[in-house]
Enzyme design. Structure first.
Site, PDB file in Angstrom:
ATOM      1  N   CYS A  30       0.842  -1.193   0.000  1.00  0.00           N
ATOM      2  CA  CYS A  30       0.000   0.000   0.000  1.00  0.00           C
ATOM      3  C   CYS A  30       0.880   1.248   0.000  1.00  0.00           C
ATOM      4  O   CYS A  30       1.958   1.266   0.602  1.00  0.00           O
ATOM      5  CB  CYS A  30      -0.906  -0.006   1.225  1.00  0.00           C
ATOM      6  SG  CYS A  30      -1.977   1.440   1.386  1.00  0.00           S
ATOM      7  N   SER A  42       0.457   3.839   1.597  1.00  0.00           N
ATOM      8  CA  SER A  42       0.622   4.325   2.974  1.00  0.00           C
ATOM      9  C   SER A  42       1.902   3.776   3.589  1.00  0.00           C
ATOM     10  O   SER A  42       2.607   4.476   4.329  1.00  0.00           O
ATOM     11  CB  SER A  42      -0.585   3.922   3.825  1.00  0.00           C
ATOM     12  OG  SER A  42      -1.772   4.458   3.304  1.00  0.00           O
ATOM     13  N   HIS A  97       4.868   5.833   2.503  1.00  0.00           N
ATOM     14  CA  HIS A  97       5.052   7.100   3.220  1.00  0.00           C
ATOM     15  C   HIS A  97       5.955   6.911   4.447  1.00  0.00           C
ATOM     16  O   HIS A  97       6.774   7.777   4.760  1.00  0.00           O
ATOM     17  CB  HIS A  97       3.703   7.664   3.655  1.00  0.00           C
ATOM     18  CG  HIS A  97       2.894   8.254   2.533  1.00  0.00           C
ATOM     19  ND1 HIS A  97       3.355   9.295   1.755  1.00  0.00           N
ATOM     20  CD2 HIS A  97       1.664   7.959   2.068  1.00  0.00           C
ATOM     21  CE1 HIS A  97       2.444   9.607   0.855  1.00  0.00           C
ATOM     22  NE2 HIS A  97       1.402   8.813   1.021  1.00  0.00           N
ATOM     23  N   HIS A 125       0.054  -3.658   6.336  1.00  0.00           N
ATOM     24  CA  HIS A 125      -1.209  -3.581   7.069  1.00  0.00           C
ATOM     25  C   HIS A 125      -2.409  -4.089   6.271  1.00  0.00           C
ATOM     26  O   HIS A 125      -3.533  -4.015   6.753  1.00  0.00           O
ATOM     27  CB  HIS A 125      -1.478  -2.124   7.488  1.00  0.00           C
ATOM     28  CG  HIS A 125      -1.599  -1.179   6.334  1.00  0.00           C
ATOM     29  ND1 HIS A 125      -0.506  -0.563   5.770  1.00  0.00           N
ATOM     30  CD2 HIS A 125      -2.666  -0.772   5.615  1.00  0.00           C
ATOM     31  CE1 HIS A 125      -0.891   0.192   4.766  1.00  0.00           C
ATOM     32  NE2 HIS A 125      -2.205   0.082   4.641  1.00  0.00           N
ATOM     33  N   CYS A 145      -7.437  -2.915   3.322  1.00  0.00           N
ATOM     34  CA  CYS A 145      -7.152  -1.476   3.310  1.00  0.00           C
ATOM     35  C   CYS A 145      -7.726  -0.807   2.066  1.00  0.00           C
ATOM     36  O   CYS A 145      -8.623   0.008   2.148  1.00  0.00           O
ATOM     37  CB  CYS A 145      -5.654  -1.205   3.418  1.00  0.00           C
ATOM     38  SG  CYS A 145      -5.250   0.564   3.374  1.00  0.00           S
TER      39      CYS A 145
END
Length: 362
Positions: free
Chosen positions: A38, A40, A43, A59, A164
């Site tokens: 992902c 995210s 990041h 996640h 997610c």
């Protein structure tokens, strides 16, 4: 177990041997079957968002329950489960008012005086758990309120992305925007979350679904998933949308996390429309409405993780897939081993394809 560990921001993840603790009260040990990559995670890996290190990211996962601790009531050994970073305590103000995705989940983590869930096998050093999960690992030790049992017939490599990308995109359409059949929807950014948003807008009966992305490959995927139109994210994108819809869209959903994308979402609205920001923007960036936007009754909102109620939402999304409504196969671009994780993130940076999913040997 083997896990991909983030040692230093901006550096490749390292595959290390870690030890995982035995399940305590309300904890569940899961054998990870698959985990999506992902943006995210990127990041944190790049250092745009801070986190205590070393840590295991990841996640968006699914697996099989191997063991449970005392007090666990929601899953049993052998269950197929999907994990979700929206771990909820169940008794704070947010939980009891139905806003579970806003729960800070303090009670779902081990306290400072307790033994850590993850340590390095060779020296016993603590490895931090990221987002209550740390799914780039062969096993996960999580609170029972960070996973949910699903239909055992569901393929776990596809179930993983529900944790997610699909929960965020579909949840935004169903929970945050409450799209009414016939309304117009613009989706800015056609990565995993954006593609799931497009697919969910189709399921919700949106009248026109406009996908915006600079990559022609992703625009083609969006059309396959239900977009009625797909345009380049160029400087005239907002003008095109206003012309196409004769005044703008009811809902503009930003799903990439770039400042220009947030501005485009706002600029694409009709009078009374709502812009929803899903992407992780730079921490100092602000998205806003002008005075004329406010006088036109336009609205701006966030929707963390699609405002999900994941113990209810995830099994329903699995059912959507099993019934042929939710197209997870198109969202998944490739399946890779854990050893290919850094190459997978490099492909993500290039932006040409959708989801890469790590598949662990079972």
């Amino acid at each position: 177990m083997k896990a991909a560990v983030l040692i230093e921001p901006g550096k490749p993840l390292e595959i290390q041997n870690l030890s995982v603790a035995k399940p305590g009260p309300h904890e569940v040990l899961i054998r990870t079957a698959a985990c999506g990559l992902c943006h995210s995670d990127l990041h944190f890996i790049d250092g745009a968002y801070p986190h205590p290190l070393p840590a295991v990211p990841g996640h968006e996962a699914a697996g099989i329950v191997e063991a449970i601790g005392s007090e666990v009531r929601t899953v049993k050994v052998g269950d197929a489960v999907v994990t979700c970073l929206s771990a909820f305590c169940g008794h704070c103000e947010f939980c009891v008012t139905g806003r579970m995705s806003l729960c800070l989940g303090g009670d779902t983590r081990r306290g400072p005086g307790e033994a850590p869930r993850l340590t390095r096998t060779d020296d016993g050093a603590v490895v931090n758990q990221m987002l209550n999960l740390s799914a780039f690992a062969e096993q996960m030790l999580v609170h029972e309120h960070a996973c949910v049992a699903i239909n055992p017939e569901m393929p776990l490599d596809r179930a993983a992305v529900i944790g997610c990308a699909v929960t965020t995109g579909a949840g935004t359409v169903f929970n945050a925007c409450k799209v009414t059949p016939g309304e117009t929807v613009a989706v800015v950014g056609c990565g995993g979350v954006g593609l799931a948003t497009v697919n969910a807008a189709k399921i919700a009966g949106a009248g026109r679904i406009i996908a915006i992305d600079p990559m022609p490959e992703k625009r083609a995927l969006a059309m396959k998933l239900g977009a009625t139109d797909a345009i380049d994210a160029g400087p005239d994108a907002a003008a095109q949308i206003l012309e196409m819809t004769k005044g703008g869209v009811h809902h503009a959903i930003e799903a990439v996390g770039r400042p220009a994308s947030g501005d485009l979402a706002v600029a694409s609205l009709r009078r009374g429309g709502t812009a929803t920001i899903l992407g992780m923007m730079p921490l100092t960036h602000k998205v806003g409405l002008s005075a004329m936007d406010l006088l036109s009754d336009k609205k701006l909102q966030g929707a963390i993780m699609g405002r999900n109620h994941f113990p209810v939402d995830l099994p329903r999304l699995v059912d959507f897939y099993m019934r042929g409504l939710l197209d997870l196969d198109t969202i998944i671009a490739e399946r890779i081993p854990l050893s290919g994780i850094n190459e997978g993130f490099e492909k993500m940076k290039q932006g040409h394809s959708a989801r890469s999913v790590i598949v662990f040997d079972q």
